[in-house]
Motif scaffolding. Sequence first.
Motif, mmCIF file in Angstrom:
data_model
loop_
_atom_site.group_PDB
_atom_site.id
_atom_site.type_symbol
_atom_site.label_atom_id
_atom_site.label_comp_id
_atom_site.label_asym_id
_atom_site.label_seq_id
_atom_site.Cartn_x
_atom_site.Cartn_y
_atom_site.Cartn_z
ATOM 1 N N SER A 136 0.724 -1.250 -0.259
ATOM 2 C CA SER A 136 0.035 -0.260 0.210
ATOM 3 C C SER A 136 0.852 1.541 0.187
ATOM 4 C CB SER A 136 -0.738 -0.184 0.805
ATOM 5 O OG SER A 136 -0.207 0.936 2.228
ATOM 6 N N THR A 137 2.076 1.323 0.820
ATOM 7 C CA THR A 137 2.646 2.205 0.021
ATOM 8 C C THR A 137 3.740 2.358 -0.456
ATOM 9 O OG1 THR A 137 3.657 2.260 3.117
ATOM 10 C CG2 THR A 137 4.956 3.673 1.953
ATOM 11 N N ALA A 138 4.389 1.734 -1.414
ATOM 12 C CA ALA A 138 4.317 1.765 -2.378
ATOM 13 C C ALA A 138 3.204 2.298 -3.165
ATOM 14 C CB ALA A 138 4.755 0.429 -2.989
ATOM 15 N N LEU A 139 2.354 1.526 -3.895
ATOM 16 C CA LEU A 139 0.827 2.310 -4.162
ATOM 17 C C LEU A 139 1.073 3.205 -4.155
ATOM 18 C CD1 LEU A 139 -1.263 1.777 -6.454
ATOM 19 C CD2 LEU A 139 -2.584 0.666 -4.861
ATOM 20 N N ALA A 140 0.538 3.776 -3.268
ATOM 21 C CA ALA A 140 0.010 5.413 -2.577
ATOM 22 C C ALA A 140 1.708 6.655 -2.734
ATOM 23 C CB ALA A 140 0.035 5.392 -1.219
ATOM 24 N N SER A 141 2.866 6.007 -2.358
ATOM 25 C CA SER A 141 3.615 6.617 -3.564
ATOM 26 C C SER A 141 3.609 7.376 -4.549
ATOM 27 C CB SER A 141 5.145 6.320 -2.312
ATOM 28 O OG SER A 141 5.637 4.951 -3.397
ATOM 29 N N ARG A 142 3.357 6.248 -5.328
ATOM 30 C CA ARG A 142 3.254 6.966 -6.746
ATOM 31 C C ARG A 142 2.136 7.985 -7.241
ATOM 32 N NH1 ARG A 142 7.122 5.680 -8.217
ATOM 33 N NH2 ARG A 142 8.212 2.969 -8.053
ATOM 34 N N LEU A 143 0.781 7.719 -5.551
ATOM 35 C CA LEU A 143 -0.271 8.486 -6.518
ATOM 36 C C LEU A 143 -0.717 9.779 -5.609
ATOM 37 C CD1 LEU A 143 -3.212 6.064 -6.263
ATOM 38 C CD2 LEU A 143 -2.205 6.572 -8.269
ATOM 39 N N VAL A 144 0.019 9.965 -4.305
ATOM 40 C CA VAL A 144 0.345 11.009 -3.038
ATOM 41 C C VAL A 144 1.261 11.848 -2.536
ATOM 42 C CG1 VAL A 144 -0.543 12.158 -1.413
ATOM 43 C CG2 VAL A 144 -2.144 10.469 -2.925
ATOM 44 N N ASP A 145 1.905 12.263 -3.055
ATOM 45 C CA ASP A 145 3.858 12.306 -2.300
ATOM 46 C C ASP A 145 3.146 13.074 -1.088
ATOM 47 O OD1 ASP A 145 6.174 13.566 -2.498
ATOM 48 O OD2 ASP A 145 5.168 15.394 -2.789
ATOM 49 N N ARG A 146 4.288 12.532 0.241
ATOM 50 C CA ARG A 146 4.014 12.168 1.612
ATOM 51 C C ARG A 146 2.417 11.121 2.212
ATOM 52 N NH1 ARG A 146 8.736 14.199 2.469
ATOM 53 N NH2 ARG A 146 9.576 15.945 1.334
ATOM 54 N N SER A 147 2.498 12.116 2.850
ATOM 55 C CA SER A 147 1.030 11.379 2.953
ATOM 56 C C SER A 147 -0.346 12.176 2.423
ATOM 57 C CB SER A 147 1.550 11.587 4.297
ATOM 58 O OG SER A 147 0.731 12.851 5.154
ATOM 59 N N PHE A 148 -1.476 11.581 2.880
ATOM 60 C CA PHE A 148 -2.381 12.550 2.461
ATOM 61 C C PHE A 148 -3.352 13.884 3.204
ATOM 62 C CE2 PHE A 148 -7.214 12.901 3.936
ATOM 63 C CZ PHE A 148 -7.713 13.152 3.062
ATOM 64 N N PHE A 149 -2.756 13.885 4.345
ATOM 65 C CA PHE A 149 -2.607 15.218 5.830
ATOM 66 C C PHE A 149 -1.551 16.025 4.579
ATOM 67 C CE2 PHE A 149 -4.337 11.321 7.921
ATOM 68 C CZ PHE A 149 -5.772 11.783 8.021
ATOM 69 N N LEU A 150 -0.647 15.584 4.366
ATOM 70 C CA LEU A 150 -0.046 16.985 4.184
ATOM 71 C C LEU A 150 0.188 16.886 2.624
ATOM 72 C CD1 LEU A 150 3.942 15.399 5.658
ATOM 73 C CD2 LEU A 150 2.565 16.807 6.483
ATOM 74 N N SER A 151 -0.450 16.108 1.787
ATOM 75 C CA SER A 151 -1.291 16.705 0.896
ATOM 76 C C SER A 151 -2.270 17.918 0.252
ATOM 77 C CB SER A 151 -1.649 15.642 -0.275
ATOM 78 O OG SER A 151 -0.130 14.568 -0.384
ATOM 79 N N GLN A 152 -3.057 17.405 1.554
ATOM 80 C CA GLN A 152 -4.624 18.328 2.049
ATOM 81 C C GLN A 152 -3.704 19.356 1.782
ATOM 82 O OE1 GLN A 152 -6.586 16.786 4.504
ATOM 83 N NE2 GLN A 152 -8.087 16.011 2.708
ATOM 84 N N LEU A 153 -2.325 19.827 3.082
ATOM 85 C CA LEU A 153 -1.988 21.008 3.822
ATOM 86 C C LEU A 153 -0.553 21.329 2.516
ATOM 87 C CD1 LEU A 153 -0.277 19.912 7.100
ATOM 88 C CD2 LEU A 153 -2.651 22.150 6.678
#
Length: 176
Positions: A49-66
């Motif tokens: 999941s981390t490998a897949l998420a790192s391709r879609l969202v940079d860092r974490s979901f919360f940092l992307s929102q900020l």
Amino acid sequence: GAPTLYALAGMGAVAAAVLGAPISTTLIVFELTGDWQTGLAVMVAVSTSTALASRLVDRSFFLSQLERRGVHLAAGPQEYLLQMFRVASVMRGPLDDRAPDEARLWDLIGNGVYVDANATLEAAMPIFDKSGLPFIPVVRLTGAGKSPELQGALFHVDALKAYNRALAATAEEEHS
């Protein structure tokens, strides 16, 4: 495997991807269960999941929102502190004894080297880097077709001092 194993692996995978904390998520699940087989299954799910998420969202979901809101916390205080200072609060006014000659300031404005008084230090610092000047004129833009109003000068050393004080205060707050 038991349904509990799949449930824990799935929850761990989602939590690791959203929080951006794969190691912490794996350790928490392992500490809660105490079972190395469950820990291994969670570790595989978290890694995927981390490998897949790192391709879609940079860092974490919360940092992307900020980041979308213009708050750059992931880069550390050195990134967002420049946004906190307005040029007008750091500049030297025209009546200051250490202010540069007004003719020199107007010459720089004529060459397109100036910064708006409402801008932040984040906008001013690249101007210092490009021009190599010790100061840049600060103007108030009055509108299209009108000449700018000279407000003063922003010195590179003053901008760096304000930035350094803010970095020191942030470091003191973090380590107190």
